[in-house]
Design a protein around this motif. Structure first.
Motif, PDB file in Angstrom:
ATOM      1  N   UNK A 250       0.854  -1.191   0.000  1.00  0.00           N
ATOM      2  CA  UNK A 250       0.000   0.000   0.000  1.00  0.00           C
ATOM      3  C   UNK A 250       0.882   1.231   0.000  1.00  0.00           C
ATOM      4  N   UNK A 251       0.472   2.212  -0.811  1.00  0.00           N
ATOM      5  CA  UNK A 251       1.190   3.464  -0.892  1.00  0.00           C
ATOM      6  C   UNK A 251       0.169   4.572  -0.995  1.00  0.00           C
ATOM      7  N   UNK A 252       0.167   5.471  -0.019  1.00  0.00           N
ATOM      8  CA  UNK A 252      -0.788   6.578   0.039  1.00  0.00           C
ATOM      9  C   UNK A 252      -2.239   6.097  -0.094  1.00  0.00           C
ATOM     10  N   UNK A 253      -2.541   4.987   0.579  1.00  0.00           N
ATOM     11  CA  UNK A 253      -3.904   4.475   0.628  1.00  0.00           C
ATOM     12  C   UNK A 253      -4.335   3.647  -0.566  1.00  0.00           C
ATOM     13  N   UNK A 254      -3.475   3.450  -1.555  1.00  0.00           N
ATOM     14  CA  UNK A 254      -3.808   2.655  -2.737  1.00  0.00           C
ATOM     15  C   UNK A 254      -2.940   1.406  -2.785  1.00  0.00           C
ATOM     16  N   UNK A 255      -3.493   0.350  -3.389  1.00  0.00           N
ATOM     17  CA  UNK A 255      -2.747  -0.897  -3.553  1.00  0.00           C
ATOM     18  C   UNK A 255      -1.923  -0.850  -4.829  1.00  0.00           C
TER      19      UNK A 255
ATOM     20  N   UNK B  33      10.327  -1.425  -7.620  1.00  0.00           N
ATOM     21  CA  UNK B  33       9.973  -0.714  -8.842  1.00  0.00           C
ATOM     22  C   UNK B  33       8.519  -1.042  -9.134  1.00  0.00           C
ATOM     23  N   UNK B  34       7.711  -0.017  -9.393  1.00  0.00           N
ATOM     24  CA  UNK B  34       6.292  -0.226  -9.650  1.00  0.00           C
ATOM     25  C   UNK B  34       5.829   0.747 -10.718  1.00  0.00           C
ATOM     26  N   UNK B  35       4.618   0.531 -11.228  1.00  0.00           N
ATOM     27  CA  UNK B  35       4.032   1.424 -12.222  1.00  0.00           C
ATOM     28  C   UNK B  35       2.720   1.975 -11.694  1.00  0.00           C
ATOM     29  N   UNK B  36       2.433   3.221 -12.078  1.00  0.00           N
ATOM     30  CA  UNK B  36       1.198   3.868 -11.680  1.00  0.00           C
ATOM     31  C   UNK B  36       0.706   4.733 -12.832  1.00  0.00           C
TER      32      UNK B  36
ATOM     33  N   UNK C 116      10.151   0.173   0.756  1.00  0.00           N
ATOM     34  CA  UNK C 116       9.061  -0.284   1.619  1.00  0.00           C
ATOM     35  C   UNK C 116       9.624  -1.235   2.676  1.00  0.00           C
ATOM     36  N   UNK C 117       9.169  -1.080   3.915  1.00  0.00           N
ATOM     37  CA  UNK C 117       9.542  -1.981   5.005  1.00  0.00           C
ATOM     38  C   UNK C 117       9.091  -3.392   4.657  1.00  0.00           C
ATOM     39  N   UNK C 118       9.931  -4.382   4.964  1.00  0.00           N
ATOM     40  CA  UNK C 118       9.614  -5.761   4.607  1.00  0.00           C
ATOM     41  C   UNK C 118       8.341  -6.279   5.282  1.00  0.00           C
ATOM     42  N   UNK C 119       7.937  -5.722   6.406  1.00  0.00           N
ATOM     43  CA  UNK C 119       6.718  -6.166   7.091  1.00  0.00           C
ATOM     44  C   UNK C 119       5.455  -5.697   6.375  1.00  0.00           C
ATOM     45  N   UNK C 120       5.586  -4.720   5.476  1.00  0.00           N
ATOM     46  CA  UNK C 120       4.433  -4.200   4.746  1.00  0.00           C
ATOM     47  C   UNK C 120       4.276  -4.827   3.368  1.00  0.00           C
ATOM     48  N   UNK C 121       5.123  -5.791   3.030  1.00  0.00           N
ATOM     49  CA  UNK C 121       5.060  -6.426   1.721  1.00  0.00           C
ATOM     50  C   UNK C 121       4.264  -7.719   1.767  1.00  0.00           C
ATOM     51  N   UNK C 122       3.592  -8.010   0.672  1.00  0.00           N
ATOM     52  CA  UNK C 122       2.838  -9.250   0.528  1.00  0.00           C
ATOM     53  C   UNK C 122       3.330  -9.934  -0.743  1.00  0.00           C
ATOM     54  N   UNK C 123       3.747 -11.195  -0.622  1.00  0.00           N
ATOM     55  CA  UNK C 123       4.262 -11.936  -1.769  1.00  0.00           C
ATOM     56  C   UNK C 123       3.144 -12.210  -2.771  1.00  0.00           C
TER      57      UNK C 123
END
Length: 88
Positions: free
Chosen positions: A23-28, A44-47, A62-69
């Motif tokens: 999640x980044x600024x409330x969006x997935x 690296x991501x696209x928006x 991003x902190x590793x605890x906030x990531x989902x595989x």
């Protein structure tokens, strides 16, 4: 005092090239891991949102605890270590 360079159990789940969600600024978003740090990863991501692109330039840490595989990248098989006695 020296910093610990060992990976935590949470971080050991992720590798460079893995596709992850966050999640980044409330969006997935989804992206790919480019580099690992002590407690976080460079993603690296696209928006399509011009404000997000302008602010992050398609890269974020991003902190590793906030990531989902989402999908693990293929990992090379570790090469077996040769026993010194067998190689003589």
């Amino acid at each position: 005092m020296a910093k610990s360079t060992e990976m935590s159990a949470d971080q050991a789940k992720f590798h460079v090239g893995d596709e992850v969600g966050f999640k980044l600024e409330g969006s997935d978003f989804t992206g790919f891991i480019d580099k690992g740090y002590n407690n976080s990863f460079l993603i690296t991501f696209e928006s399509s949102d011009p404000e997000i692109i302008d602010k992050y330039h398609n890269k974020v840490v991003i902190n590793n605890k906030q990531l989902k595989m989402i999908k693990a990248a293929p990992q090379p098989d570790p090469e077996p270590e040769e026993d010194e006695e067998d190689s003589k």
